[in-house]
Motif scaffolding. Structure first.
Motif, PDB file in Angstrom:
ATOM      1  N   LEU A  99       9.799  45.241 -24.328  1.00  0.00           N
ATOM      2  CA  LEU A  99       9.439  45.404 -25.737  1.00  0.00           C
ATOM      3  C   LEU A  99      10.630  45.909 -26.540  1.00  0.00           C
ATOM      4  CD1 LEU A  99       7.471  45.618 -28.131  1.00  0.00           C
ATOM      5  CD2 LEU A  99       6.701  47.804 -27.178  1.00  0.00           C
ATOM      6  N   ALA A 100      11.268  46.971 -26.073  1.00  0.00           N
ATOM      7  CA  ALA A 100      12.410  47.542 -26.785  1.00  0.00           C
ATOM      8  C   ALA A 100      13.536  46.523 -26.909  1.00  0.00           C
ATOM      9  CB  ALA A 100      12.902  48.799 -26.072  1.00  0.00           C
ATOM     10  N   GLY A 101      13.884  45.886 -25.806  1.00  0.00           N
ATOM     11  CA  GLY A 101      14.994  44.937 -25.816  1.00  0.00           C
ATOM     12  C   GLY A 101      14.771  43.770 -26.757  1.00  0.00           C
ATOM     13  N   GLU A 102      13.574  43.191 -26.713  1.00  0.00           N
ATOM     14  CA  GLU A 102      13.306  42.025 -27.558  1.00  0.00           C
ATOM     15  C   GLU A 102      13.143  42.411 -29.030  1.00  0.00           C
ATOM     16  OE1 GLU A 102      10.754  38.983 -26.075  1.00  0.00           O
ATOM     17  OE2 GLU A 102      11.363  39.382 -24.005  1.00  0.00           O
ATOM     18  N   ALA A 103      12.523  43.549 -29.307  1.00  0.00           N
ATOM     19  CA  ALA A 103      12.381  43.994 -30.698  1.00  0.00           C
ATOM     20  C   ALA A 103      13.754  44.290 -31.302  1.00  0.00           C
ATOM     21  CB  ALA A 103      11.488  45.230 -30.768  1.00  0.00           C
ATOM     22  N   LEU A 104      14.593  44.992 -30.558  1.00  0.00           N
ATOM     23  CA  LEU A 104      15.918  45.330 -31.063  1.00  0.00           C
ATOM     24  C   LEU A 104      16.797  44.091 -31.213  1.00  0.00           C
ATOM     25  CD1 LEU A 104      16.358  48.607 -29.023  1.00  0.00           C
ATOM     26  CD2 LEU A 104      16.067  48.436 -31.507  1.00  0.00           C
ATOM     27  N   ALA A 105      16.663  43.143 -30.302  1.00  0.00           N
ATOM     28  CA  ALA A 105      17.423  41.890 -30.422  1.00  0.00           C
ATOM     29  C   ALA A 105      16.992  41.125 -31.676  1.00  0.00           C
ATOM     30  CB  ALA A 105      17.236  41.036 -29.168  1.00  0.00           C
ATOM     31  N   PRO A 156      16.777  54.862 -34.815  1.00  0.00           N
ATOM     32  CA  PRO A 156      15.868  55.108 -33.695  1.00  0.00           C
ATOM     33  C   PRO A 156      15.296  56.527 -33.722  1.00  0.00           C
ATOM     34  CG  PRO A 156      18.123  55.287 -32.935  1.00  0.00           C
ATOM     35  CD  PRO A 156      18.177  54.925 -34.394  1.00  0.00           C
ATOM     36  N   ARG A 157      14.153  56.697 -34.349  1.00  0.00           N
ATOM     37  CA  ARG A 157      13.507  58.011 -34.380  1.00  0.00           C
ATOM     38  C   ARG A 157      12.509  58.161 -33.245  1.00  0.00           C
ATOM     39  NH1 ARG A 157      13.271  59.422 -40.567  1.00  0.00           N
ATOM     40  NH2 ARG A 157      15.473  59.857 -40.823  1.00  0.00           N
ATOM     41  N   CYS A 158      12.155  57.079 -32.597  1.00  0.00           N
ATOM     42  CA  CYS A 158      11.268  57.116 -31.435  1.00  0.00           C
ATOM     43  C   CYS A 158      12.108  57.513 -30.219  1.00  0.00           C
ATOM     44  CB  CYS A 158      10.645  55.732 -31.221  1.00  0.00           C
ATOM     45  SG  CYS A 158       9.859  55.530 -29.623  1.00  0.00           S
ATOM     46  N   PRO A 159      11.711  58.550 -29.482  1.00  0.00           N
ATOM     47  CA  PRO A 159      12.488  58.974 -28.314  1.00  0.00           C
ATOM     48  C   PRO A 159      12.671  57.867 -27.273  1.00  0.00           C
ATOM     49  CG  PRO A 159      10.902  60.665 -28.909  1.00  0.00           C
ATOM     50  CD  PRO A 159      10.591  59.462 -29.756  1.00  0.00           C
ATOM     51  N   PHE A 160      11.672  57.029 -27.073  1.00  0.00           N
ATOM     52  CA  PHE A 160      11.798  55.957 -26.091  1.00  0.00           C
ATOM     53  C   PHE A 160      12.868  54.947 -26.513  1.00  0.00           C
ATOM     54  CE2 PHE A 160      10.890  51.799 -24.327  1.00  0.00           C
ATOM     55  CZ  PHE A 160      10.835  52.092 -22.969  1.00  0.00           C
ATOM     56  N   ILE A 161      12.855  54.547 -27.779  1.00  0.00           N
ATOM     57  CA  ILE A 161      13.835  53.589 -28.283  1.00  0.00           C
ATOM     58  C   ILE A 161      15.239  54.196 -28.240  1.00  0.00           C
ATOM     59  CG2 ILE A 161      14.590  52.268 -30.306  1.00  0.00           C
ATOM     60  CD1 ILE A 161      12.115  51.051 -28.917  1.00  0.00           C
ATOM     61  N   ALA A 162      15.369  55.463 -28.611  1.00  0.00           N
ATOM     62  CA  ALA A 162      16.669  56.136 -28.557  1.00  0.00           C
ATOM     63  C   ALA A 162      17.195  56.147 -27.120  1.00  0.00           C
ATOM     64  CB  ALA A 162      16.556  57.556 -29.111  1.00  0.00           C
ATOM     65  N   HIS A 163      16.341  56.466 -26.158  1.00  0.00           N
ATOM     66  CA  HIS A 163      16.727  56.475 -24.748  1.00  0.00           C
ATOM     67  C   HIS A 163      17.155  55.071 -24.302  1.00  0.00           C
ATOM     68  CE1 HIS A 163      16.764  57.735 -20.571  1.00  0.00           C
ATOM     69  NE2 HIS A 163      16.051  56.652 -20.283  1.00  0.00           N
ATOM     70  N   TYR A 164      16.403  54.066 -24.706  1.00  0.00           N
ATOM     71  CA  TYR A 164      16.741  52.684 -24.361  1.00  0.00           C
ATOM     72  C   TYR A 164      18.130  52.329 -24.897  1.00  0.00           C
ATOM     73  CZ  TYR A 164      16.647  47.635 -23.933  1.00  0.00           C
ATOM     74  OH  TYR A 164      16.983  46.345 -23.610  1.00  0.00           O
ATOM     75  N   LEU A 165      18.402  52.677 -26.151  1.00  0.00           N
ATOM     76  CA  LEU A 165      19.683  52.339 -26.771  1.00  0.00           C
ATOM     77  C   LEU A 165      20.851  53.071 -26.115  1.00  0.00           C
ATOM     78  CD1 LEU A 165      18.678  52.177 -30.519  1.00  0.00           C
ATOM     79  CD2 LEU A 165      19.655  50.316 -29.155  1.00  0.00           C
ATOM     80  N   LYS A 166      20.619  54.261 -25.604  1.00  0.00           N
ATOM     81  CA  LYS A 166      21.700  55.001 -24.954  1.00  0.00           C
ATOM     82  C   LYS A 166      22.093  54.364 -23.625  1.00  0.00           C
ATOM     83  CE  LYS A 166      20.792  59.281 -27.326  1.00  0.00           C
ATOM     84  NZ  LYS A 166      20.238  60.636 -27.280  1.00  0.00           N
ATOM     85  N   GLY A 167      21.193  53.589 -23.032  1.00  0.00           N
ATOM     86  CA  GLY A 167      21.491  52.972 -21.743  1.00  0.00           C
ATOM     87  C   GLY A 167      21.679  51.468 -21.782  1.00  0.00           C
ATOM     88  N   ASN A 168      21.480  50.845 -22.939  1.00  0.00           N
ATOM     89  CA  ASN A 168      21.537  49.387 -23.036  1.00  0.00           C
ATOM     90  C   ASN A 168      22.255  48.955 -24.304  1.00  0.00           C
ATOM     91  OD1 ASN A 168      19.456  48.414 -20.815  1.00  0.00           O
ATOM     92  ND2 ASN A 168      18.548  50.171 -21.849  1.00  0.00           N
ATOM     93  N   ASP A 169      23.097  47.945 -24.174  1.00  0.00           N
ATOM     94  CA  ASP A 169      23.747  47.355 -25.345  1.00  0.00           C
ATOM     95  C   ASP A 169      22.855  46.257 -25.905  1.00  0.00           C
ATOM     96  OD1 ASP A 169      26.106  48.863 -25.285  1.00  0.00           O
ATOM     97  OD2 ASP A 169      26.992  47.530 -23.785  1.00  0.00           O
ATOM     98  N   VAL A 170      22.762  46.190 -27.209  1.00  0.00           N
ATOM     99  CA  VAL A 170      22.047  45.112 -27.887  1.00  0.00           C
ATOM    100  C   VAL A 170      23.073  44.439 -28.791  1.00  0.00           C
ATOM    101  CG1 VAL A 170      20.155  44.509 -29.430  1.00  0.00           C
ATOM    102  CG2 VAL A 170      19.876  46.403 -27.807  1.00  0.00           C
ATOM    103  N   ALA A 171      23.432  43.219 -28.423  1.00  0.00           N
ATOM    104  CA  ALA A 171      24.491  42.495 -29.136  1.00  0.00           C
ATOM    105  C   ALA A 171      24.202  42.395 -30.628  1.00  0.00           C
ATOM    106  CB  ALA A 171      24.653  41.094 -28.553  1.00  0.00           C
ATOM    107  N   GLY A 172      25.175  42.825 -31.421  1.00  0.00           N
ATOM    108  CA  GLY A 172      25.084  42.679 -32.871  1.00  0.00           C
ATOM    109  C   GLY A 172      24.237  43.715 -33.589  1.00  0.00           C
TER     110      GLY A 172
END
Length: 113
Positions: free
Chosen positions: A58-64, A75-91
């Motif tokens: 969900l996080a990866g596809e929404a952010l993409a 990213p004010r949601c702790p889950f989304i912030a955590h996801y972004l700290k460990g994953n690159d989303v191109a662009g």
């Protein structure tokens, strides 16, 4: 067994939804600020789907999708912030909130990280 999933943007409810077959298995809520930034405020999965990697899908596809749209994400949601700290989303352009912003955005019963 692999779950058949798809992520859709539901503008009527201001959220991205992950569908497992015909069932909504979870969502990521967002709002658009006056300055046009997309603030992701909360992510939730149906308990029956937890532990299956759906939150990351969900996080990866929404952010993409937001990156493709050229949106600036807060990213004010702790889950989304955590996801972004460990994953690159191109662009994706991320505007990290400072700690005081995160505390103010936490919903009742939710702690900022």
């Amino acid at each position: 067994m692999t779950l058949e999933t798809r992520v859709t943007r539901n503008d009527e409810t201001s959220r991205y939804e992950i569908h497992v077959g015909d069932v909504v298995g979870g969502f990521a809520e967002f709002l658009t600020s006056r300055s046009g930034r997309v603030i992701i405020t909360h992510t939730e999965l149906d308990p029956q789907f937890k532990g299956q990697g759906l939150g990351s899908i969900l996080a990866g596809e929404a952010l993409a999708d937001l990156a493709r749209r050229g949106e600036v994400v807060v990213p004010r949601c702790p889950f989304i912030a955590h996801y972004l700290k460990g994953n690159d989303v191109a662009g994706l352009v991320v505007d990290w909130p400072d700690d005081s912003d995160a505390a103010e955005s936490a919903t009742p019963g939710e702690q900022s990280s």
